[in-house]
Write a protein that holds these residues in place. Structure first.
Motif, short mmCIF file in Angstrom:
data_model
loop_
_atom_site.label_atom_id
_atom_site.label_comp_id
_atom_site.label_asym_id
_atom_site.label_seq_id
_atom_site.Cartn_x
_atom_site.Cartn_y
_atom_site.Cartn_z
N ASN A 236 38.67 3.30 3.55
CA ASN A 236 37.91 4.32 2.85
C ASN A 236 37.79 5.60 3.67
O ASN A 236 37.91 6.71 3.14
CB ASN A 236 36.52 3.78 2.50
CG ASN A 236 35.66 4.80 1.80
OD1 ASN A 236 34.79 5.42 2.39
ND2 ASN A 236 35.91 5.00 0.50
N VAL A 240 39.23 9.15 2.33
CA VAL A 240 38.30 10.25 2.08
C VAL A 240 38.68 11.46 2.92
O VAL A 240 38.75 12.59 2.43
CB VAL A 240 36.85 9.80 2.37
CG1 VAL A 240 35.91 11.00 2.35
CG2 VAL A 240 36.40 8.78 1.35
N GLU A 246 39.99 10.80 -5.85
CA GLU A 246 39.07 9.68 -5.98
C GLU A 246 39.59 8.61 -6.93
O GLU A 246 39.38 7.42 -6.70
CB GLU A 246 37.72 10.19 -6.46
CG GLU A 246 36.62 9.14 -6.41
CD GLU A 246 35.24 9.72 -6.67
OE1 GLU A 246 34.28 8.94 -6.73
OE2 GLU A 246 35.14 10.95 -6.81
N GLN A 249 42.03 6.29 -4.94
CA GLN A 249 41.61 5.65 -3.70
C GLN A 249 41.59 4.13 -3.89
O GLN A 249 40.85 3.59 -4.72
CB GLN A 249 40.23 6.15 -3.28
CG GLN A 249 40.23 7.62 -2.87
CD GLN A 249 38.86 8.10 -2.44
OE1 GLN A 249 37.92 7.30 -2.31
NE2 GLN A 249 38.73 9.40 -2.22
N LYS A 252 38.25 1.95 -3.38
CA LYS A 252 37.23 1.90 -4.43
C LYS A 252 37.71 1.16 -5.67
O LYS A 252 37.02 1.14 -6.69
CB LYS A 252 36.80 3.32 -4.81
CG LYS A 252 36.14 4.07 -3.67
CD LYS A 252 35.70 5.46 -4.08
CE LYS A 252 35.03 6.20 -2.92
NZ LYS A 252 34.61 7.57 -3.31
#
Length: 683
Positions: A236, A240, A246, A249, A252
């Motif tokens: 993560n 990031v 997002e 990713q 997540k």
């Protein structure tokens, strides 16, 4: 020496003389027929075989016949070298050049220089060595993680490369994260990077299949229960900071998060329960107090025993101890005030810049004024040098110290070594003393305790005595992020002092809520039995609390340490359930410190004020800045360059005028030259 050369062909001899300047070197160049043949063949590859054999035979004959003469020549050269310097190329002896030639080539001199350089490195260690070590570690792991992002070709690479200073941009990309945080993230990522290159031939995962297959591989091998979560956090962080969109990713992705929770549950079920730090026994605390007082012990043992007691009563970790700033810590009438600089939760880049730990002045189980005795040891000449950490490296016999930083893990090892030498405390006629030949923790039982054990004692006993979780949060400074900074500063010392005195009183004479240490002693006895020692012997040595007085305690009268008025350390007894008495004690302590500072100004010429913004500022006595209005003040008659960072403008002007020098016109802002004036004393 020309007559000593061999009688061979002039052209051949000339070539040999270019390679060997003297007959001595030529004679030592070969040992037999084969060596001489190889030598001549290498020098004259076109020489015919017959001439080569004749030349070799002549050289061997010359070597045998000239051996006595060359031996005498070698002895004469050796004899002269003992009494005469080597001559210059032009025949003129240059003493300075000859000396440098000898010193730069002698192995004895070089070894001595290396030893002195190492000693100088010990002595010249900078005062901010701890901060520099952390900065170096942060820079190292920032660049390693930056290289991971570069190899993955994440979107942030193009943004950083267009900067005027890309190298600085990569360092600043990781914001204010600590070196240990970046180190843990990199160590979690590195095995995955190696696995991905070997199995998928790429530097960054492209789907959940890559990360799930890798983690399943680690789980099948038998990894720890924290490995899946640690890897997920590292992934993560990279996504990031790498500016991965997002919705793309992987860290997540619900599929990945579900696997992580499932793996963690499976590994936790198969792993042993988490072991908490074992608690010290009361006998160990009593022995530590007596060790601080015992002048027969090595000075570092006494100093380290004081540190362990401070860790117990202030709930400090080893990392917190090495964050203490010695030059900002004071022993006041109310107690010991320790200022912690950059820690895990405080520092220049955190909302709470610095935090203070407190130890009440009269805390003692034996009546020994260990707080004052140990503080005097740390204020002695060999311990009081400028640094940004507290504990330094000891000498081999613990009879002195080296000016070298000790890491928190090494500090924990030093504490274990100290515990292994603690002796059994004995109470005779209401006086405590150490048994001459009985160890409190024999047979390696010091390994039963960890670096977090001192921090576990006060909080655990406070919980047994009924103090709420919110109050106990002040002991370990866990409430910094819960309450505002001002509220924490106003209430921390009062709450800490109240708990410390309540625990001290309960152990000494008992209270309504008694403290029983059966669990701590039982755990120690089980460890002794597992190591093959006699558990009953360990139980007898650690059982110092008895119910003779009707309550489980040491059987003394609280407070066992009474500071008299003439000792300038008067501390009124604080009732645990009366806030008004607490406030009254605070006010009286403040007034006493004010009167002491005002009285001390009559006999001193300078004073140094300490503040966060201005650092250490030097003033003349009589300055408009009043010592009684400042948070931290040191009165002195002599000043060195290390004692202050700047000079008050008004006092500087006065100093120049007293020495007959012209002073420049000061602006109207001179009157606000000190930022240490405050509305009260220490928090």
């Amino acid at each position: 020496m020309d007559e000593l050369w061999p009688n061979i062909d002039a052209a051949v001899l000339g070539s040999i003389q270019q390679l060997y300047p003297s007959p001595l070197r030529l004679q030592a160049a070969f040992d037999g027929f084969d060596d001489c043949s190889i030598l001549i063949a290498d020098l004259f590859p076109d020489m015919i075989e017959e001439d080569l054999r004749n030349t070799v035979a002549e050289l061997l004959r010359w070597q045998t016949e000239s051996a006595p003469a060359l031996k005498r020549l070698r002895m004469s050269v050796l004899s002269e070298s003992l009494y005469f310097l080597p001559s210059h190329k032009l025949g003129i002896v240059d003493l300075k050049e000859s000396y440098h030639s000898i010193t730069q080539s002698s192995t004895v001199v070089i070894l001595e220089l290396a030893s002195k350089k190492k000693q100088r490195r010990y002595k010249e260690e900078p005062p901010d060595v701890r901060a520099k070590a952390f900065d170096l570690g942060r820079k190292k792991y920032s660049l390693l993680l930056a290289n991971v992002i570069k190899l993955a070709k994440l979107p942030v690479v193009q943004l950083v490369n267009v900067l005027d200073d890309p190298d600085s941009g990569w360092l600043h990309l990781f914001a204010a994260r600590r070196a240990n945080t970046l180190k843990n993230r990199y160590k979690s990522w590195k095995p995955f990077q190696t696995w991905l290159e070997l199995h998928r031939n790429r530097a960054f995962p492209v789907s959940c299949k890559d990360i799930i297959d890798y983690m399943q591989f680690r789980v099948d091998e038998g990894c720890g229960k924290t490995v899946p979560e640690s890897f997920s956090i590292a992934l993560n962080l990279i996504e990031v900071l790498g500016r991965v969109p997002e919705d793309m990713q992987l860290s997540k992705d619900p599929l990945w998060l579900g696997h992580v929770k499932s793996w963690t549950a499976e590994l936790s079920a198969d792993s042993p329960p988490r072991r908490t730090a074992e608690m010290y026994t009361v006998a160990m605390i009593v022995s530590l107090e007596l060790t601080v007082r015992n002048e027969d012990e090595p000075v570092f043992s006494r100093a380290l025993a004081w540190v362990v007691l401070v860790m117990i009563w202030a709930a400090l970790r080893c990392d917190d101890v090495q964050a203490i700033l010695p030059h900002r810590s004071l022993l006041l009438r109310s107690g010991l005030k320790l200022l912690l600089g950059k820690t895990k939760t405080t520092g220049p880049d955190k909302p709470q810049k610095e935090v203070v730990a407190h130890v009440h002045r009269t805390l003692s189980l034996t009546g020994v004024d260990w707080l004052q005795i140990g503080y005097d040891i740390w204020e002695s000449e060999q311990f009081s040098f400028r640094r940004d950490y507290l504990v330094m490296e000891p000498r081999r016999g613990w009879d002195g110290v080296r000016r070298k930083f000790v890491t928190p893990s090494d500090l924990a090892s030093l504490i274990r070594k100290l515990l292994s030498s603690l002796r059994v405390p004995l109470c005779r006629n209401s006086c405590w003393e150490l048994a001459p030949a009985q160890l409190l923790l024999p047979d390696g039982l010091e390994c039963h305790f960890s670096g977090h054990s001192p921090r576990n004692f006060l909080t655990s006993v406070a919980a047994c005595l009924g103090f709420s979780k919110d109050m106990r949060a002040y002991l370990g400074r866990w409430s910094i992020g819960v309450t505002s900074s001002e509220e924490y500063v106003r209430t921390a010392r009062q709450v800490v002092f109240r708990i410390q005195r309540a625990v001290n009183r309960s152990i000494v004479e008992g209270r309504e809520e008694e403290y029983f240490e059966d669990e701590a002693i039982d755990s120690l006895c089980k460890a002794a039995e597992a190591n093959g020692a006699n558990p009953n012997r360990i139980r007898r040595r650690h059982s110092v609390m008895t119910p003779v007085s009707g309550k489980n305690c040491l059987g003394s009268v609280f407070p066992v340490l009474v500071i008299r008025d003439e000792d300038c350390q008067v501390i009124p007894v604080i009732e645990d359930d009366t806030n008004s008495v607490l406030l009254e004690e605070e006010a009286r302590s403040a007034l006493a410190i004010d009167s002491k500072r005002e009285a001390s100004t009559d006999s001193t010429k300078y004073f140094v004020t300490v503040s966060r913004r201005a650092g250490q500022r030097l003033h003349l006595v009589g300055c408009f800045v009043k010592p009684s209005n400042c948070m931290e003040v040191r009165m002195t008659n002599s000043v060195t360059a290390e004692d202050f960072d700047s000079v008050c403008r008004a006092c500087r002007k006065k100093m120049l005028s007293e020495n007959g020098k012209e002073t420049p016109e000061e602006s109207s802002s001179t009157a606000s030259s000190s930022s240490t004036c405050g509305r009260g004393l220490e928090d």
